[in-house]
Design a protein around this motif. Sequence first.
Motif, PDB file in Angstrom:
ATOM      1  N   VAL A   1       0.844  -1.195   0.000  1.00 22.77           N
ATOM      2  CA  VAL A   1       0.000   0.000   0.000  1.00 22.77           C
ATOM      3  C   VAL A   1       0.881   1.247   0.000  1.00 22.77           C
ATOM      4  CG1 VAL A   1      -1.860   1.253   1.151  1.00 22.77           C
ATOM      5  CG2 VAL A   1      -1.748  -1.229   1.352  1.00 22.77           C
ATOM      6  N   SER A   2       0.495   2.229  -0.795  1.00 23.73           N
ATOM      7  CA  SER A   2       1.114   3.552  -0.729  1.00 23.73           C
ATOM      8  C   SER A   2       0.102   4.523  -0.152  1.00 23.73           C
ATOM      9  CB  SER A   2       1.580   4.011  -2.111  1.00 23.73           C
ATOM     10  OG  SER A   2       0.495   4.087  -3.013  1.00 23.73           O
TER      11      SER A   2
ATOM     12  N   GLY B   1       1.983   5.587  -7.325  1.00 25.60           N
ATOM     13  CA  GLY B   1       1.686   4.487  -8.240  1.00 25.60           C
ATOM     14  C   GLY B   1       2.653   3.333  -8.040  1.00 25.60           C
ATOM     15  N   MET B   2       2.152   2.107  -8.162  1.00 24.03           N
ATOM     16  CA  MET B   2       3.003   0.927  -7.983  1.00 24.03           C
ATOM     17  C   MET B   2       2.592  -0.168  -8.956  1.00 24.03           C
ATOM     18  SD  MET B   2       3.494   0.434  -3.860  1.00 24.03           S
ATOM     19  CE  MET B   2       1.760   0.067  -3.540  1.00 24.03           C
ATOM     20  N   THR B   3       3.595  -0.951  -9.371  1.00 21.46           N
ATOM     21  CA  THR B   3       3.316  -2.160 -10.149  1.00 21.46           C
ATOM     22  C   THR B   3       4.476  -3.126  -9.968  1.00 21.46           C
ATOM     23  OG1 THR B   3       2.601  -2.986 -12.319  1.00 21.46           O
ATOM     24  CG2 THR B   3       4.430  -1.449 -12.319  1.00 21.46           C
ATOM     25  N   PHE B   4       4.186  -4.403 -10.095  1.00 28.82           N
ATOM     26  CA  PHE B   4       5.246  -5.402 -10.144  1.00 28.82           C
ATOM     27  C   PHE B   4       5.640  -5.598 -11.604  1.00 28.82           C
ATOM     28  CE2 PHE B   4       3.767  -6.605  -5.911  1.00 28.82           C
ATOM     29  CZ  PHE B   4       4.984  -6.807  -5.272  1.00 28.82           C
TER      30      PHE B   4
ATOM     31  N   LEU C   1       9.428  -4.401  -7.579  1.00 26.81           N
ATOM     32  CA  LEU C   1       8.364  -3.437  -7.323  1.00 26.81           C
ATOM     33  C   LEU C   1       8.804  -2.065  -7.824  1.00 26.81           C
ATOM     34  CD1 LEU C   1       5.586  -2.898  -6.006  1.00 26.81           C
ATOM     35  CD2 LEU C   1       6.804  -2.443  -3.862  1.00 26.81           C
ATOM     36  N   TYR C   2       7.984  -1.481  -8.712  1.00 30.22           N
ATOM     37  CA  TYR C   2       8.263  -0.160  -9.278  1.00 30.22           C
ATOM     38  C   TYR C   2       7.303   0.852  -8.657  1.00 30.22           C
ATOM     39  CZ  TYR C   2      11.104  -2.586 -12.761  1.00 30.22           C
ATOM     40  OH  TYR C   2      12.054  -3.343 -13.382  1.00 30.22           O
ATOM     41  N   ILE C   3       7.845   1.996  -8.228  1.00 35.41           N
ATOM     42  CA  ILE C   3       7.083   2.967  -7.433  1.00 35.41           C
ATOM     43  C   ILE C   3       7.301   4.371  -7.995  1.00 35.41           C
ATOM     44  CG2 ILE C   3       6.761   3.948  -5.129  1.00 35.41           C
ATOM     45  CD1 ILE C   3       8.163   1.351  -4.059  1.00 35.41           C
TER      46      ILE C   3
ATOM     47  N   GLY D   1      10.164  13.165  -6.711  1.00 33.35           N
ATOM     48  CA  GLY D   1      10.259  13.357  -8.148  1.00 33.35           C
ATOM     49  C   GLY D   1      10.995  12.247  -8.871  1.00 33.35           C
ATOM     50  N   LYS D   2      10.826  11.010  -8.381  1.00 34.81           N
ATOM     51  CA  LYS D   2      11.602   9.883  -8.910  1.00 34.81           C
ATOM     52  C   LYS D   2      10.713   8.655  -9.137  1.00 34.81           C
ATOM     53  CE  LYS D   2      15.410  12.311  -7.867  1.00 34.81           C
ATOM     54  NZ  LYS D   2      14.806  13.456  -7.167  1.00 34.81           N
ATOM     55  N   ILE D   3      11.276   7.658  -9.827  1.00 35.27           N
ATOM     56  CA  ILE D   3      10.688   6.323  -9.911  1.00 35.27           C
ATOM     57  C   ILE D   3      11.710   5.342  -9.350  1.00 35.27           C
ATOM     58  CG2 ILE D   3       9.858   4.492 -11.442  1.00 35.27           C
ATOM     59  CD1 ILE D   3       8.653   6.594 -13.221  1.00 35.27           C
ATOM     60  N   TYR D   4      11.226   4.431  -8.491  1.00 36.34           N
ATOM     61  CA  TYR D   4      12.092   3.491  -7.786  1.00 36.34           C
ATOM     62  C   TYR D   4      11.850   2.059  -8.253  1.00 36.34           C
ATOM     63  CZ  TYR D   4      13.089   7.360  -4.660  1.00 36.34           C
ATOM     64  OH  TYR D   4      13.496   8.565  -4.160  1.00 36.34           O
ATOM     65  N   ARG D   5      12.892   1.275  -8.118  1.00 33.00           N
ATOM     66  CA  ARG D   5      12.823  -0.168  -8.376  1.00 33.00           C
ATOM     67  C   ARG D   5      13.452  -0.866  -7.174  1.00 33.00           C
ATOM     68  NH1 ARG D   5      16.652  -3.908 -10.921  1.00 33.00           N
ATOM     69  NH2 ARG D   5      15.576  -5.606 -12.044  1.00 33.00           N
TER      70      ARG D   5
END
Length: 380
Positions: A110-111, A157-160, A166-168, A194-198
């Motif tokens: 959950v975010s 936002g999140m997705t596997f 996990l991308y966030i 301001g980023k996208i994480y893995r």
Amino acid sequence: MKNLIVAFIVLLIGCSEKQSTIPSLPTKEIVMDGLNHPWSMAFLSNEEALVSEKDGHLLRINLNSKEKRIIKGFPTDLTDSIRAIHFGDNSGIFEVLIDPDFTSDPWVYVSYAAKVPGKGTTTKIVRAQLKNDSLLQHQTLLEANPFTKEYYHYGGGMTFGPDGKLYITIGERLYWEKDEPEIPIAQDVSDKRGKIYRINPDGSIPDDNPDFGPNAVPGLYAMGIRAAQGITVEPKTGNIWFSEHGTIQGDEINILKARANYGWPNVTSGKLRSQDYTPPKFEGVTFTPPVWFWQHTVAPTGLTFYTGNEFPQWENNLIVPGLSRGSLWRFRIESEIIKSAEELFIDDRVRIRKVRQSPDGKLYILTDEDNGKLIQIKAQ
């Protein structure tokens, strides 16, 4: 006579083929209402799902009986509902996902907007085990410090991915560009916003993540993000696509690439809100352009690829909802290029926060309203 019979059969076959190519027309059917600004949905089965309410609770719903049950044990640092106090407040519960191996390992991800009294709020990602409608064994995976008094652009936002990671998406959190520090937040590798994480499902950092240098925040995968909410996997290719909110226009669809810089606030397909602001110039930096951008404001949200059977003509199309103008778009894609775009339900507009597909291929949307609705998109 024999020739006449053959000709009649050919005529029937031709008519049948023509009928099979007639597009199925979409219509809306309300499955459930009474939801408090629903944000996301994760299917436990074809009949049951978890639904996050931005201004309410994490729910377990039954699509057949319409039963709603509140999931207990949500983290206690969730922000209060303060939309009536702060105009445009975006805080609350955001994405909900279940683990790819949920049947054997019942983790729920959950975010949400977390608060610290006196400091403000930030985007936080946690996971917990779902047992008897309660969240247990909480683990914090990412906390996008610093806590600030801004109530905007959390992301979440999140997705596997197909790699099991996990991308966030984490938003920049500013409303005005004039409030940017000397190095803009989304361009500063030492700032979590301001980023996208893995990351790995347990929060650890994959060894094969891109290297942004010694000062980069852990898990950084891409940067230059303003306010991305939707992120999804294209089943056919494994590509990850995400939506991005601009300011004055500038809404975009992007393909996620390792170490990419999507440019905010240095480049945008729209206009800056602070028109007297000039971002600093960076030497030797390559900005990744969007795959698509709109000429008007759409505010795109939680997108998905359609793989169901009800609309054969939509196979592998990207479905993108929006908050502004109540948009719902269908994009046909070839080799990472958007070839055509269709806007659906232009005579029945409503703010849409998420589009999801059930395990058996049914398509649903969540409307962003006080009386939020779960709606199925069906063939007419």
